[in-house]
Design a protein around this motif. Structure first.
Motif, mmCIF file in Angstrom:
data_model
loop_
_atom_site.group_PDB
_atom_site.id
_atom_site.type_symbol
_atom_site.label_atom_id
_atom_site.label_comp_id
_atom_site.label_asym_id
_atom_site.label_seq_id
_atom_site.Cartn_x
_atom_site.Cartn_y
_atom_site.Cartn_z
ATOM 1 N N ALA A 67 0.826 -0.643 -0.014
ATOM 2 C CA ALA A 67 -0.116 -0.076 0.290
ATOM 3 C C ALA A 67 0.615 0.999 -0.062
ATOM 4 O O ALA A 67 0.535 2.388 0.620
ATOM 5 C CB ALA A 67 -0.717 0.520 1.245
ATOM 6 N N ASN B 258 1.513 3.128 -2.771
ATOM 7 C CA ASN B 258 1.254 3.583 -3.284
ATOM 8 C C ASN B 258 -0.226 3.893 -3.864
ATOM 9 O O ASN B 258 -0.790 2.225 -3.860
ATOM 10 C CB ASN B 258 2.033 3.373 -5.144
ATOM 11 C CG ASN B 258 4.025 3.620 -4.507
ATOM 12 O OD1 ASN B 258 4.531 4.855 -4.716
ATOM 13 N ND2 ASN B 258 4.459 2.707 -4.420
ATOM 14 N N LYS B 259 -0.724 4.789 -4.032
ATOM 15 C CA LYS B 259 -1.923 4.703 -4.532
ATOM 16 C C LYS B 259 -2.620 5.034 -6.009
ATOM 17 O O LYS B 259 -1.638 5.768 -6.487
ATOM 18 C CB LYS B 259 -2.637 5.729 -3.014
ATOM 19 C CG LYS B 259 -2.445 5.236 -2.327
ATOM 20 C CD LYS B 259 -2.309 4.239 -1.555
ATOM 21 C CE LYS B 259 -2.348 4.436 -0.202
ATOM 22 N NZ LYS B 259 -0.754 4.479 0.139
ATOM 23 N N LEU B 260 -3.688 4.595 -6.535
ATOM 24 C CA LEU B 260 -3.613 5.192 -7.497
ATOM 25 C C LEU B 260 -3.972 6.915 -8.093
ATOM 26 O O LEU B 260 -4.774 6.885 -7.086
ATOM 27 C CB LEU B 260 -5.086 4.114 -8.067
ATOM 28 C CG LEU B 260 -4.507 2.493 -8.529
ATOM 29 C CD1 LEU B 260 -5.577 2.585 -9.417
ATOM 30 C CD2 LEU B 260 -3.963 2.572 -9.602
ATOM 31 N N TYR C 267 -13.213 4.406 -3.599
ATOM 32 C CA TYR C 267 -12.714 5.728 -4.303
ATOM 33 C C TYR C 267 -14.485 6.647 -4.013
ATOM 34 O O TYR C 267 -15.435 5.846 -4.493
ATOM 35 C CB TYR C 267 -12.831 5.125 -6.006
ATOM 36 C CG TYR C 267 -10.792 4.528 -5.917
ATOM 37 C CD1 TYR C 267 -10.660 3.560 -5.712
ATOM 38 C CD2 TYR C 267 -10.328 5.766 -6.117
ATOM 39 C CE1 TYR C 267 -9.642 3.303 -5.853
ATOM 40 C CE2 TYR C 267 -8.478 4.804 -6.000
ATOM 41 C CZ TYR C 267 -8.433 3.909 -6.380
ATOM 42 O OH TYR C 267 -7.027 3.243 -6.030
ATOM 43 N N THR D 61 -2.375 -1.139 -3.624
ATOM 44 C CA THR D 61 -2.648 -0.349 -4.378
ATOM 45 C C THR D 61 -2.516 0.262 -5.749
ATOM 46 O O THR D 61 -2.968 1.451 -5.908
ATOM 47 C CB THR D 61 -3.458 0.215 -2.931
ATOM 48 O OG1 THR D 61 -2.235 1.273 -2.656
ATOM 49 C CG2 THR D 61 -4.215 -0.265 -1.653
ATOM 50 N N GLY D 62 -0.960 0.342 -5.682
ATOM 51 C CA GLY D 62 -0.312 0.506 -6.762
ATOM 52 C C GLY D 62 -1.159 1.046 -8.270
ATOM 53 O O GLY D 62 -1.756 -0.131 -8.232
#
Lengths: 113, 115
Positions: free
Chosen positions: A97, A99-101, B35, B98-99
């Motif tokens: 976790a 990095n995130k979109l 989101y 999550t990337g």
């Protein structure tokens, strides 16, 4: 995370090839490039991912030049059902976790008959 | 294999009311995220989870609480809804993280209106 810039919208006709370019001038060495597609009233869907050169799958091709400062999503022979918003995302190859979109506003592709 | 499912599909709340949005995935994924997407905007991360009982904040966490009781389910709760929370909410899951480098599987969304 690298900032991305893509056109707000594009128009095309059925049967044409569509190329959507994304600029990411400050891309880092360990960054990957990923494209998602979002139809109206649906969640985004993964299309394709690449690091360098060319990647092709059953849906699209992704062209990445040697300097990796941009990438081009190519959709062959589009149909009306390809009308959607296309997002370009750039980020490192880290699991977990850390990095995130980060979604920008994407490119709205409108395909006409 | 249903992928990621969300309930309800639509909801209208009055200001101050509370509700819980449900999300479930059947892909045995460790990572799940919530989101929100406002009109004409990209998605913004609210909260995420790296496993049962482990959650953390994303980009826009204020006004939301989450719960991951088991690997399969991840819920989002609005304790006191506000008009600013009118949005479409998407749940996503992933096997590896999550990337960007891990494919995220998104649910169909919940369209929430707060009056």
């Amino acid at each position: 995370l690298a900032k991305t810039t893509q056109p707000i919208s594009m128009d095309s006709y059925e049967g044409q090839e569509v190329n959507i370019t994304c600029s990411h001038n400050n891309i880092a060495t360990n960054d990957y490039i990923t494209w998602y597609q979002q139809f109206p009233s649906q969640g985004p869907r993964f299309i394709i991912q690449g690091y360098k050169t060319k990647v092709t799958n059953e849906v699209a091709s992704l062209f990445i030049p040697a300097d990796r400062k941009s990438s081009t999503l190519s959709l062959p022979r589009v149909s009306l059902s390809d009308t959607a918003v296309y997002y370009c995302l750039v980020g490192p190859d880290y699991g977990g976790a850390t990095n995130k979109l980060i979604f920008g506003t994407g490119t709205l592709l409108a395909v006409q008959p | 294999n249903a992928g990621v499912t969300q309930t309800p599909k639509f909801q209208v709340l009055k200001t101050g009311q509370s509700m819980t949005l449900q999300c479930a995935q059947d892909m045995n994924h460790e990572y799940m995220s919530w989101y929100r997407q406002d009109p004409g905007m990209g998605l913004r991360l609210i909260h995420y989870s790296v496993g049962a009982g482990i959650t953390d904040q994303g980009e826009v966490p204020n006004g939301y609480n989450v719960s991951r009781l088991n690997k399969r389910e991840f819920s989002l709760r609005l304790e006191s809804a506000a008009p600013s929370q009118t949005s479409v909410y998407f749940c996503a899951s992933s096997a590896g993280g999550t990337g960007v480098s891990y494919e995220q599987y998104f649910g169909p969304g919940t369209r929430l209106t707060v009056t």
